[in-house]
Write a protein that holds these residues in place. Structure first.
Motif, PDB file in Angstrom:
ATOM      1  N   PRO A 155       0.795  -1.240   0.000  1.00 10.67           N
ATOM      2  CA  PRO A 155       0.000   0.000   0.000  1.00 10.67           C
ATOM      3  C   PRO A 155       0.821   1.280   0.000  1.00 10.67           C
ATOM      4  O   PRO A 155       0.326   2.337  -0.399  1.00 10.67           O
ATOM      5  N   GLY A 156       2.084   1.213   0.431  1.00  7.86           N
ATOM      6  CA  GLY A 156       2.901   2.420   0.452  1.00  7.86           C
ATOM      7  C   GLY A 156       3.543   2.759  -0.873  1.00  7.86           C
ATOM      8  O   GLY A 156       4.108   3.853  -1.042  1.00  7.86           O
ATOM      9  N   MET A 157       3.452   1.839  -1.836  1.00  2.00           N
ATOM     10  CA  MET A 157       4.170   2.031  -3.095  1.00  2.00           C
ATOM     11  C   MET A 157       3.667   3.212  -3.927  1.00  2.00           C
ATOM     12  O   MET A 157       4.478   3.958  -4.483  1.00  2.00           O
ATOM     13  N   PRO A 158       2.365   3.461  -4.046  1.00  2.00           N
ATOM     14  CA  PRO A 158       1.925   4.587  -4.901  1.00  2.00           C
ATOM     15  C   PRO A 158       2.502   5.942  -4.499  1.00  2.00           C
ATOM     16  O   PRO A 158       2.901   6.736  -5.357  1.00  2.00           O
ATOM     17  N   ALA A 159       2.576   6.207  -3.201  1.00  2.00           N
ATOM     18  CA  ALA A 159       3.096   7.507  -2.754  1.00  2.00           C
ATOM     19  C   ALA A 159       4.589   7.627  -3.060  1.00  2.00           C
ATOM     20  O   ALA A 159       5.073   8.704  -3.439  1.00  2.00           O
TER      21      ALA A 159
ATOM     22  N   SER B 244       7.835  -4.629  10.661  1.00  3.95           N
ATOM     23  CA  SER B 244       7.033  -4.113   9.543  1.00  3.95           C
ATOM     24  C   SER B 244       7.797  -2.975   8.876  1.00  3.95           C
ATOM     25  O   SER B 244       7.284  -1.869   8.683  1.00  3.95           O
ATOM     26  N   ASN B 245       9.049  -3.254   8.525  1.00  2.22           N
ATOM     27  CA  ASN B 245       9.940  -2.176   8.086  1.00  2.22           C
ATOM     28  C   ASN B 245       9.521  -1.524   6.777  1.00  2.22           C
ATOM     29  O   ASN B 245       9.672  -0.307   6.608  1.00  2.22           O
ATOM     30  N   ARG B 246       8.974  -2.282   5.852  1.00  2.00           N
ATOM     31  CA  ARG B 246       8.563  -1.656   4.598  1.00  2.00           C
ATOM     32  C   ARG B 246       7.423  -0.667   4.815  1.00  2.00           C
ATOM     33  O   ARG B 246       7.407   0.406   4.211  1.00  2.00           O
ATOM     34  N   THR B 247       6.497  -1.033   5.659  1.00  2.00           N
ATOM     35  CA  THR B 247       5.365  -0.141   5.918  1.00  2.00           C
ATOM     36  C   THR B 247       5.810   1.107   6.673  1.00  2.00           C
ATOM     37  O   THR B 247       5.466   2.235   6.288  1.00  2.00           O
ATOM     38  N   GLU B 248       6.586   0.928   7.732  1.00  2.00           N
ATOM     39  CA  GLU B 248       6.954   2.065   8.577  1.00  2.00           C
ATOM     40  C   GLU B 248       7.952   2.990   7.887  1.00  2.00           C
ATOM     41  O   GLU B 248       7.804   4.212   7.928  1.00  2.00           O
ATOM     42  N   VAL B 249       8.972   2.421   7.255  1.00  5.39           N
ATOM     43  CA  VAL B 249       9.940   3.265   6.542  1.00  5.39           C
ATOM     44  C   VAL B 249       9.314   3.851   5.290  1.00  5.39           C
ATOM     45  O   VAL B 249       9.539   5.019   4.953  1.00  5.39           O
TER      46      VAL B 249
ATOM     47  N   ALA C 284      13.776  -0.392   0.743  1.00  6.67           N
ATOM     48  CA  ALA C 284      12.388  -0.471   1.191  1.00  6.67           C
ATOM     49  C   ALA C 284      11.425  -0.851   0.077  1.00  6.67           C
ATOM     50  O   ALA C 284      10.322  -1.332   0.354  1.00  6.67           O
ATOM     51  N   THR C 285      11.826  -0.636  -1.180  1.00  2.00           N
ATOM     52  CA  THR C 285      10.928  -0.952  -2.297  1.00  2.00           C
ATOM     53  C   THR C 285      11.395  -2.166  -3.093  1.00  2.00           C
ATOM     54  O   THR C 285      10.828  -2.467  -4.143  1.00  2.00           O
TER      55      THR C 285
END
Length: 412
Positions: free
Chosen positions: A88-92, A133-138, A178-179
């Motif tokens: 979910p964080g990828m679009p931003a 949950s490093n991908r989400t938080e970072v 992170a991506t």
């Protein structure tokens, strides 16, 4: 189509390719390689060990699972994704990276503080290593960090701009981490190139070497191992003359470059070169204090030992890998992300030996430590998918629960 069980990987690829009327140069180009490389694979003159290349071939040949290419009894089975893993964080992050303005949108009310910017980046690296949950938080922090870093290098001059450029390079390195596996390939390349360009603009050898380590990761994961080795070797050559009087972190990134090369060689099956590079990384670790840990690559005594397990696993020396892991205390590693990756490597080793009970046990440990590391790492997903399909009857419920958590099986 039905494929005879006795066909080799190369023969399966050729049969699938020819059944689709696909010329060899076309399939090779879709994998980012040359037709001679594919010819050697199909003829059995070269072993195909790279999961990322297997995925590329499977996607290009439009098969639903890697086992269609590797054989039903192979450990290399996994549902073939149609694209990158979703987050979910990828679009931003995509928006701020791919839609970067040509000029400042709004001028800052005061000149940015590059030291404070670097402090925020360092804090984000700590979060990357310490959060399950490093991908989400970072990922939630990255859009603002990228915008602030880009603004700082546009408005600052002289030494302050140089400091800001180092911070911006660090931001893009963190973005690459992170991506990984969730960003489209085109963005991964852009992020890696911006990290290296900012470091070179700063004319900072340690930042250049760190960005090269990041670029090497992208090259290796997109199936350019020779280029990955060239990049990290050249970066090491650039850094080496400065090491005698350099800070510990310069030696830390120098050691990380050697560990990167060790894993790259191991994945290509180059055993001698892999251990030679690991030995060099080990010597660097010996020159540093036992408690030293590089802030972003976590190079240090523990990471060198963890990489020894990775090299052995990639070389398919399962017994050696498991024996090495037996003597490691995972808690000495301050990074949850690297702890989880250790258990993933151990699980791969157990699978190579056919011990799915042990593999399931350590995969559950990895997931408990860092759930997102497991869910967004292809090798971990491959292990979870294998266990879901082939676990002993008494463990099928546990294997199914793990597969659902990792995202390789739909809820029952």
């Amino acid at each position: 189509m039905e494929i005879p069980d006795n066909l080799s990987v190369g023969e399966r690829i050729r049969l699938l390719r020819e059944s689709r009327g696909m010329p060899r140069p076309v399939l090779a180009q879709m994998c980012g390689r040359g037709p001679d490389w594919l010819k050697r694979i199909e003829n059995g003159d070269r072993e195909l060990r790279s999961y990322s290349l297997l995925f590329r071939l499977a996607a290009a040949l439009q098969v639903p699972d890697l086992s269609v290419i590797t054989g039903q009894d192979s450990d290399a089975g996994h549902p073939v994704p149609t694209g990158g893993l979703n987050h979910p964080g990828m679009p931003a992050i995509w928006a701020v990276v791919m839609k970067r303005p040509f000029g400042l949108v709004t001028a800052p009310s005061a000149l940015p503080n590059p030291a404070a910017l670097q402090g925020r980046v360092n804090q984000s690296w700590r979060l990357w290593h310490n959060s399950g949950s490093n991908r989400t938080e970072v990922g939630a922090q990255l859009p603002e960090l990228i915008r602030d870093g880009e603004a700082a290098v546009r408005v600052l001059d002289g030494p302050e701009r140089r400091t800001a450029l180092v911070a911006l390079s660090d931001i893009y390195r963190l973005t690459g981490q992170a991506t990984a596996y969730i960003a489209p390939a085109e963005m991964a390349w852009i992020v890696a190139d911006r990290a290296l360009a900012a470091a070179q603009d700063a004319d900072d050898p340690a930042a250049i070497a760190a960005a090269a380590w990041n670029m090497g990761n992208i090259l290796r994961e997109t199936s350019y191992p020779d280029d990955a080795l060239r990049v990290v070797t050249e970066a090491g050559d650039l850094l080496r003359p400065h090491l005698d009087d350099a800070p510990d972190d310069w030696r830390g990134i120098y050691g990380a470059l050697h560990l990167h090369a060790a894993v790259t060689h191991a994945r290509e099956g180059n055993e001698g070169d892999a251990w030679r590079c690991w030995d060099k990384g080990n010597e660097v670790a010996k020159s540093l204090s036992a408690s030293y840990v590089h802030p972003s690559t976590v190079f240090g005594r523990a990471n060198v030992d963890f990489h020894q397990v990775s090299v052995a696993t990639d070389l398919r020396k399962a017994q050696k890998a498991i024996g090495l892991a037996h003597d490691i205390d995972p808690d000495i590693m301050p990074s949850k992300e690297r702890q989880a990756r250790l258990w993933i490597e151990v699980a791969r080793g157990h699978l190579q030996r056919g011990d799915r009970t042990a593999a399931l046990h350590v995969m559950k440990l990895a997931h408990d430590i860092a759930a997102e590391t497991v869910a967004y790492t292809p090798s971990a997903r491959a292990v979870a998918a294998d266990l879901w399909r082939k676990a002993p009857r008494a463990l099928r419920r546990e294997a199914g629960e793990l597969a659902e958590k990792v995202g390789v099986a739909a809820p029952g």
